[in-house]
Design a protein around this motif. Sequence first.
Motif, PDB file in Angstrom:
ATOM      1  N   PRO A 192       0.832  -1.365  -0.116  1.00  0.00           N
ATOM      2  CA  PRO A 192       0.028  -0.072   0.123  1.00  0.00           C
ATOM      3  C   PRO A 192       0.893   1.220  -0.043  1.00  0.00           C
ATOM      4  O   PRO A 192       1.156   1.937   1.049  1.00  0.00           O
ATOM      5  CB  PRO A 192      -0.738  -0.214   1.266  1.00  0.00           C
ATOM      6  N   GLN A 193       1.438   1.689  -1.145  1.00  0.00           N
ATOM      7  CA  GLN A 193       2.153   2.765  -1.269  1.00  0.00           C
ATOM      8  C   GLN A 193       1.728   3.679  -2.443  1.00  0.00           C
ATOM      9  O   GLN A 193       0.663   3.318  -3.108  1.00  0.00           O
ATOM     10  CB  GLN A 193       3.593   2.189  -1.648  1.00  0.00           C
ATOM     11  N   ASP A 194       2.498   4.811  -2.645  1.00  0.00           N
ATOM     12  CA  ASP A 194       2.160   5.831  -3.686  1.00  0.00           C
ATOM     13  C   ASP A 194       3.429   6.138  -4.329  1.00  0.00           C
ATOM     14  O   ASP A 194       4.538   5.435  -4.104  1.00  0.00           O
ATOM     15  CB  ASP A 194       1.636   6.878  -3.047  1.00  0.00           C
ATOM     16  N   TRP A 195       3.727   7.151  -5.100  1.00  0.00           N
ATOM     17  CA  TRP A 195       4.917   7.389  -5.802  1.00  0.00           C
ATOM     18  C   TRP A 195       5.917   7.554  -5.126  1.00  0.00           C
ATOM     19  O   TRP A 195       7.199   7.263  -5.279  1.00  0.00           O
ATOM     20  CB  TRP A 195       4.778   8.758  -6.345  1.00  0.00           C
ATOM     21  N   SER A 196       5.714   7.949  -3.445  1.00  0.00           N
ATOM     22  CA  SER A 196       6.905   8.272  -2.750  1.00  0.00           C
ATOM     23  C   SER A 196       7.731   6.941  -2.105  1.00  0.00           C
ATOM     24  O   SER A 196       8.634   7.235  -1.578  1.00  0.00           O
ATOM     25  CB  SER A 196       6.248   8.946  -1.436  1.00  0.00           C
ATOM     26  N   GLU A 197       7.108   5.767  -2.664  1.00  0.00           N
ATOM     27  CA  GLU A 197       7.795   4.555  -2.534  1.00  0.00           C
ATOM     28  C   GLU A 197       9.158   4.710  -3.056  1.00  0.00           C
ATOM     29  O   GLU A 197      10.327   4.438  -2.438  1.00  0.00           O
ATOM     30  CB  GLU A 197       7.258   3.372  -3.156  1.00  0.00           C
ATOM     31  N   TRP A 198       9.491   5.513  -4.124  1.00  0.00           N
ATOM     32  CA  TRP A 198      10.553   5.584  -4.939  1.00  0.00           C
ATOM     33  C   TRP A 198      11.406   6.806  -4.476  1.00  0.00           C
ATOM     34  O   TRP A 198      12.499   6.921  -4.874  1.00  0.00           O
ATOM     35  CB  TRP A 198      10.342   5.727  -6.356  1.00  0.00           C
ATOM     36  N   GLY A 224       8.743  -3.938   6.191  1.00  0.00           N
ATOM     37  CA  GLY A 224       9.654  -3.462   5.203  1.00  0.00           C
ATOM     38  C   GLY A 224      10.553  -2.344   5.996  1.00  0.00           C
ATOM     39  O   GLY A 224       9.862  -2.012   7.069  1.00  0.00           O
ATOM     40  N   ASP A 225      11.589  -2.025   5.656  1.00  0.00           N
ATOM     41  CA  ASP A 225      12.495  -1.001   6.632  1.00  0.00           C
ATOM     42  C   ASP A 225      11.991   0.397   6.303  1.00  0.00           C
ATOM     43  O   ASP A 225      12.638   1.282   5.764  1.00  0.00           O
ATOM     44  CB  ASP A 225      13.738  -1.317   6.158  1.00  0.00           C
ATOM     45  N   HIS A 226      10.932   0.843   6.629  1.00  0.00           N
ATOM     46  CA  HIS A 226      10.340   1.855   6.324  1.00  0.00           C
ATOM     47  C   HIS A 226      10.431   2.732   7.588  1.00  0.00           C
ATOM     48  O   HIS A 226      10.167   2.286   8.717  1.00  0.00           O
ATOM     49  CB  HIS A 226       8.848   1.780   5.889  1.00  0.00           C
ATOM     50  N   SER A 227      10.796   3.992   7.357  1.00  0.00           N
ATOM     51  CA  SER A 227      10.920   5.148   8.547  1.00  0.00           C
ATOM     52  C   SER A 227       9.381   5.416   8.649  1.00  0.00           C
ATOM     53  O   SER A 227       8.390   5.134   8.160  1.00  0.00           O
ATOM     54  CB  SER A 227      11.512   6.342   8.275  1.00  0.00           C
ATOM     55  N   ASP A 228       9.198   6.034  10.155  1.00  0.00           N
ATOM     56  CA  ASP A 228       7.774   6.297  10.571  1.00  0.00           C
ATOM     57  C   ASP A 228       7.195   7.395   9.547  1.00  0.00           C
ATOM     58  O   ASP A 228       5.935   7.477   9.252  1.00  0.00           O
ATOM     59  CB  ASP A 228       8.003   6.915  11.941  1.00  0.00           C
ATOM     60  N   GLU A 229       8.219   8.192   8.949  1.00  0.00           N
ATOM     61  CA  GLU A 229       7.519   9.316   8.081  1.00  0.00           C
ATOM     62  C   GLU A 229       7.170   8.731   6.510  1.00  0.00           C
ATOM     63  O   GLU A 229       6.236   8.984   6.089  1.00  0.00           O
ATOM     64  CB  GLU A 229       9.002  10.264   7.742  1.00  0.00           C
TER      65      GLU A 229
END
Length: 319
Positions: free
Chosen positions: A77-83, A214-219
Motif C-alpha cells: 500500500p504505497q504511492d509514488w513516494s515509495e521511490w 519493510g524497513d520503512h521510517s515512520d515518516e
Amino acid sequence: MSEEKSNTKRNSALLGLAAIVAVAGSGVAIARTVRARVDRGRRDRGLSFGTARVHGAVLHFARSGRGPALILLHGFPQDWSEWRPIIGRLARRYTVVAVDLRGIGQSTAGSNRFDAATMAADVHELAAALKLDRPYVVGHDLGGMVAHAYARLFPKDLRGAMILDVPVPGLDGWDDAVSGSGAWHVGFLQTPDLPETIVAGRHAAFLGHFLAMGDHSDEQIAEALKGYASPAQFHAACEMYRAFPDNAAFGEEKRGLNDVPVVYGTGDGSPFAGLADRIVAALKDSGFTDVTPATVPNAVHYLVADNPDGVAALIEQHA
C-alpha cells in the motif's frame, strides 16, 4: 514593489510552470508540471510535481532529472513516494517520473476499472503527454503487473520493463502465490464491500501491518498511509485486487513473440524468491525473448525500503 520587480516575479512564476498537450491512445492527455514544493524542503529538492488527464482519470506524478525516460510504478500500500529514496540517484542519469496509480494518492480514478491493462494504458498516455520517448518502466508489486501489461500492449514504445517482487497473473506461479496463507489479504480485499466497511477508520492499523514488513521510517509509513486515507482511495486499492481475475485472463491470452527486454527481480528474502525460476520460465514461454532474472540482496518484499542502493544499481544496470 517596482514594476520591474513585479515583472521579474511574474516571469519566474511562469518559468516554473510547463504545460504539455499531446494526443495519445483513446483521447487527449494533458499534463501540467509545477515547481517543486518549497515546503517539503530538502526531501524533495530537485523534484517537480504535476498531473495528467488520461482515460478520464487524473494521474499525479513526481518528476526529476534529465536523460532517457524512466517511469516508476508503486506497489500496495504505497504511492509514488515509495521511490523517493532512489529518485535523486536515478535522476543523475535519467528523466525519472514516479506515478500515483489511478485512485491512489493524488490521482483520481476516472472510472471503476482498475485492471492492469487499463492502468498500463493510463501510464502510456502519460508518457505521450510528457513526450517521454520509449521509456523504461519499472513496477513493484501491483505496479509490476502494470509493467507487464505495458510491455504486452505497447512493446514498440518501450525500451524495457522491470517487474519487481510480484507473481505475474495468468502465468505459472500465480496460483501458488495467491493461494498460500501469506496471501490471506487477497481474498479479504477481493470480497465485495466488506473490507471498505471493516477497515473504515482503521486503515492505518490495517495497512501499517504490511508496511511494517519493510524497513520503512515512520515518516515513510505516514506518507504512504495518506495515499489510502479516504474511502475512495481505499476502495480503489480493493478494486485493484478484485481485478486480479481480469489480470490473469490477460496474462493467459496475451502471448506471442515479444522482444521487449524484461527483468524479473525479487528480494533474496522474499516469499516470491522461491517462485522466481518458474516465473522467469513462464515469461519466456509466453513469448518474451529476453528475460533476465535478478535478486536484490538484503531485501524481502519492500525492496526500495530494504535496500535502496541495490534497487537503484539494478535499474542502472538495465535501463
